[in-house]
Scaffold this motif. Structure first.
Motif, PDB file in Angstrom:
ATOM      1  N   ASP A 165      56.166  83.158  59.736  1.00 39.88           N
ATOM      2  CA  ASP A 165      55.663  82.052  59.522  1.00 39.88           C
ATOM      3  C   ASP A 165      54.327  82.323  58.294  1.00 39.88           C
ATOM      4  OD1 ASP A 165      57.222  80.432  60.663  1.00 39.88           O
ATOM      5  OD2 ASP A 165      56.082  79.840  62.153  1.00 39.88           O
ATOM      6  N   ASP A 166      53.649  83.260  58.874  1.00 46.35           N
ATOM      7  CA  ASP A 166      52.458  83.917  57.984  1.00 46.35           C
ATOM      8  C   ASP A 166      52.730  84.223  56.497  1.00 46.35           C
ATOM      9  OD1 ASP A 166      49.837  84.530  57.275  1.00 46.35           O
ATOM     10  OD2 ASP A 166      50.376  86.513  57.799  1.00 46.35           O
ATOM     11  N   SER A 191      46.080  80.958  59.278  1.00 48.17           N
ATOM     12  CA  SER A 191      47.209  81.689  60.164  1.00 48.17           C
ATOM     13  C   SER A 191      46.844  82.162  61.348  1.00 48.17           C
ATOM     14  CB  SER A 191      47.705  82.839  59.105  1.00 48.17           C
ATOM     15  OG  SER A 191      48.624  83.438  59.940  1.00 48.17           O
ATOM     16  N   LYS A 192      45.312  82.724  61.408  1.00 50.83           N
ATOM     17  CA  LYS A 192      44.755  83.178  62.573  1.00 50.83           C
ATOM     18  C   LYS A 192      44.478  82.036  63.656  1.00 50.83           C
ATOM     19  CE  LYS A 192      42.917  87.482  60.553  1.00 50.83           C
ATOM     20  NZ  LYS A 192      43.760  88.261  61.478  1.00 50.83           N
ATOM     21  N   LEU A 193      43.893  80.574  63.021  1.00 51.44           N
ATOM     22  CA  LEU A 193      43.279  79.778  63.611  1.00 51.44           C
ATOM     23  C   LEU A 193      44.680  79.239  64.573  1.00 51.44           C
ATOM     24  CD1 LEU A 193      40.819  77.824  61.621  1.00 51.44           C
ATOM     25  CD2 LEU A 193      40.243  79.382  63.469  1.00 51.44           C
ATOM     26  N   LEU A 194      45.699  79.162  63.724  1.00 46.86           N
ATOM     27  CA  LEU A 194      47.034  78.780  64.253  1.00 46.86           C
ATOM     28  C   LEU A 194      47.931  79.446  65.079  1.00 46.86           C
ATOM     29  CD1 LEU A 194      48.023  75.978  61.419  1.00 46.86           C
ATOM     30  CD2 LEU A 194      46.804  75.564  63.602  1.00 46.86           C
ATOM     31  N   LYS A 195      47.499  80.702  64.861  1.00 53.32           N
ATOM     32  CA  LYS A 195      48.223  81.981  65.766  1.00 53.32           C
ATOM     33  C   LYS A 195      49.756  81.867  64.968  1.00 53.32           C
ATOM     34  CE  LYS A 195      45.253  81.955  69.495  1.00 53.32           C
ATOM     35  NZ  LYS A 195      45.184  81.937  71.115  1.00 53.32           N
ATOM     36  N   LEU A 196      49.904  81.718  63.810  1.00 52.06           N
ATOM     37  CA  LEU A 196      51.119  81.770  63.158  1.00 52.06           C
ATOM     38  C   LEU A 196      51.844  83.189  63.303  1.00 52.06           C
ATOM     39  CD1 LEU A 196      50.821  79.983  59.924  1.00 52.06           C
ATOM     40  CD2 LEU A 196      51.334  79.003  61.890  1.00 52.06           C
ATOM     41  N   SER A 197      53.230  83.209  63.495  1.00 49.91           N
ATOM     42  CA  SER A 197      54.186  84.168  63.561  1.00 49.91           C
ATOM     43  C   SER A 197      54.011  84.980  62.404  1.00 49.91           C
ATOM     44  CB  SER A 197      55.566  83.927  63.885  1.00 49.91           C
ATOM     45  OG  SER A 197      56.338  83.191  63.020  1.00 49.91           O
TER      46      SER A 197
END
Length: 299
Positions: free
Chosen positions: A90-91, A81-87
């Motif tokens: 979405d997280d 989640s942090k690497l892809l900078k999910l909302s």
């Protein structure tokens, strides 16, 4: 091949009956769900603990393996989640998808057909551990409530109290009079086909649409999660039936309860609902492979 077909085809047939039945008869899913949650599933849990032959040591090792597996999966979701900078939505969706395998409706059924009653006993124990995470910890993760508040919800669940009753009956060696034990057994047996019919009904009401996100989450749920479970199981000393059950239960598709949690506590409902569908359909390809691998003499 026989064990694979005998494990998967009966489950697929009952799910298909629920699917077709809901399309043609417009069945009342809410009533069936209430019967399953408040009568049949608790009876299955109580009966399984009442009759269990699993040792205390094996049960504790299974619990340890489940906790470690869940912790690793959770940590992986946080990192991704942090690497892809999910909302935030979405997280939360990815968290629900990853931590909610369908170890009730499908897991108990697949294991009952593939590994028999001894496997089912262990699968029920896994389901109880998973229910505590699902209803006791996931709401706190999604909504930000305190763990104590979420645990209060957990202790209202009939599954938890049926487990307590089953354990008491098991350790006190009480024999239920007037064949009441048989009634408990019949109700428990009924839980599995009813749960599959409910799953089929749910699938009949959901559109089959998905994108890259749902497909990727499905791969994580069906392929990566069981590899983690198998590795952790070996690490804590599980083997044979215990290791097979841990791996198979973790390999199940995302449960319908995941979207219920997301609707209640926030998150990407569409992504979770679509992942439930695609993971359930794809599991009929992945589960036979995992069953074959886990029942192979080389494992």
């Amino acid at each position: 091949m026989n064990i694979i077909l005998s494990s998967v085809l009966p489950v697929a047939l009952i799910i298909a009956m629920g699917y077709v039945g809901n399309k043609t008869l417009k069945l009342d899913q809410s009533t069936l769900s209430q019967i399953s949650v408040y009568i049949l599933a608790p009876a299955l849990v109580a009966d399984s603990f009442y009759r269990t032959t699993i040792s205390n040591d094996a049960a504790l090792r299974l619990l340890l393996a489940y906790v470690l597996t869940t912790g690793i999966i959770y940590g992986g979701v946080v990192i991704i989640s942090k690497l892809l900078k999910l909302s935030a939505d979405d997280d939360k969706g990815l968290l629900a998808i990853s931590l909610c395998p369908n170890n009730g409706n499908m897991g108990l059924s697949i294991i009952a057909f593939s590994l028999g009653n001894e496997g089912l006993e262990r699968a029920v124990i896994y389901m109880i551990f998973s229910s505590v995470v699902l209803f006791g910890m996931l709401p706190a993760m999604l909504k930000g409530d305190s763990l104590m508040t979420s645990l209060k919800v957990t202790f209202k669940l009939p599954l938890i109290w049926s487990m307590v009753i089953g354990i008491i009956l098991h350790f006190t060696k009480i024999t239920l009079p007037f064949n009441l034990g048989k009634s408990l057994e019949w109700l428990g047996i009924s839980a599995i086909p009813i749960a599959l019919i409910i799953l089929g009904m749910q699938l009949s009401k959901t559109k089959f649409e998905f994108g890259v996100g749902e497909f990727t989450a499905t791969i994580g749920r069906l392929a990566i999660a069981p590899i983690i479970a198998y590795s952790v199981g070996r690490l804590v000393g599980l083997d044979g039936l215990d290791l097979q059950v841990l791996t198979l239960q973790t390999a199940m598709p995302t449960a319908v309860n995941a979207v219920i949690m997301i609707k209640e506590f926030g998150g990407n409902t569409t992504m979770v609902a679509r992942t439930i569908i695609i993971s359930t359909l794809m599991s009929f390809a992945t589960l036979p492979l995992i069953i074959w691998l886990m029942t192979s003499p080389l494992v």
